[in-house]
Scaffold this motif. Structure first.
Motif, short mmCIF file in Angstrom:
data_model
loop_
_atom_site.label_atom_id
_atom_site.label_comp_id
_atom_site.label_asym_id
_atom_site.label_seq_id
_atom_site.Cartn_x
_atom_site.Cartn_y
_atom_site.Cartn_z
N PRO A 178 39.08 34.70 38.57
CA PRO A 178 38.82 33.33 39.20
C PRO A 178 39.26 32.22 38.05
N GLU A 203 43.02 34.81 42.48
CA GLU A 203 41.95 34.17 42.84
C GLU A 203 40.56 34.94 42.76
N PHE A 230 42.85 31.69 37.35
CA PHE A 230 43.42 31.06 38.53
C PHE A 230 42.78 29.48 38.75
N GLU A 231 41.73 29.16 38.49
CA GLU A 231 41.09 27.86 38.35
C GLU A 231 41.80 27.06 37.26
#
Length: 129
Positions: free
Chosen positions: A72, A68, A75-76
């Protein structure tokens, strides 16, 4: 633990449910659904699932936290894919309906029908005449 079992365990770690109204993601999202979410999200799911299989939940939670912060966007994308599959599953939709049906039936004294009409009209949605 098979790859499918590892993916289901990962999904449950990320969206655990509450044991009552909300099922765990691993119970309602299939590993096959995770294969169709796009390369970046699928790769992240497979990578974290391998960690789950090989190192267990605590290491997977740390790997997820690292992912994360380090990647990011990927991961998002993975979480969006998981949430989309989760909230469109039959058991979760049934939970949403059950909870909505349990809510109050009377109109709130704070409800403003004119504001709702203006908002839906501005968005071009039906009911905003």
């Amino acid at each position: 633990m098979t790859d499918d079992a590892a993916i289901r365990s990962l999904l449950t770690l990320l969206v655990p449910g509450d044991g009552g109204n909300w099922p765990a993601a691993g119970d309602v999202v299939t590993p096959a659904q995770m294969e169709t979410v796009g390369d970046a999200a699928a790769a992240r799911v497979v990578s974290l699932a391998a960690t789950m299989r090989d190192a267990g939940p605590a290491a997977t939670a740390q790997a997820a936290a690292d992912a994360e912060s380090l990647v990011p966007a990927a991961f998002e994308a993975m979480l969006r894919a998981i949430y989309a599959a989760y909230y469109t599953s039959g058991p979760v939709q049934a939970a949403v309906i059950r909870l909505a049906e349990a809510g109050p039936r009377e109109t709130s004294p704070h409800f403003d029908a004119a504001l709702l009409a203006r908002t839906t009209a501005a968005r071009g949605q039906p009911g905003g005449d």
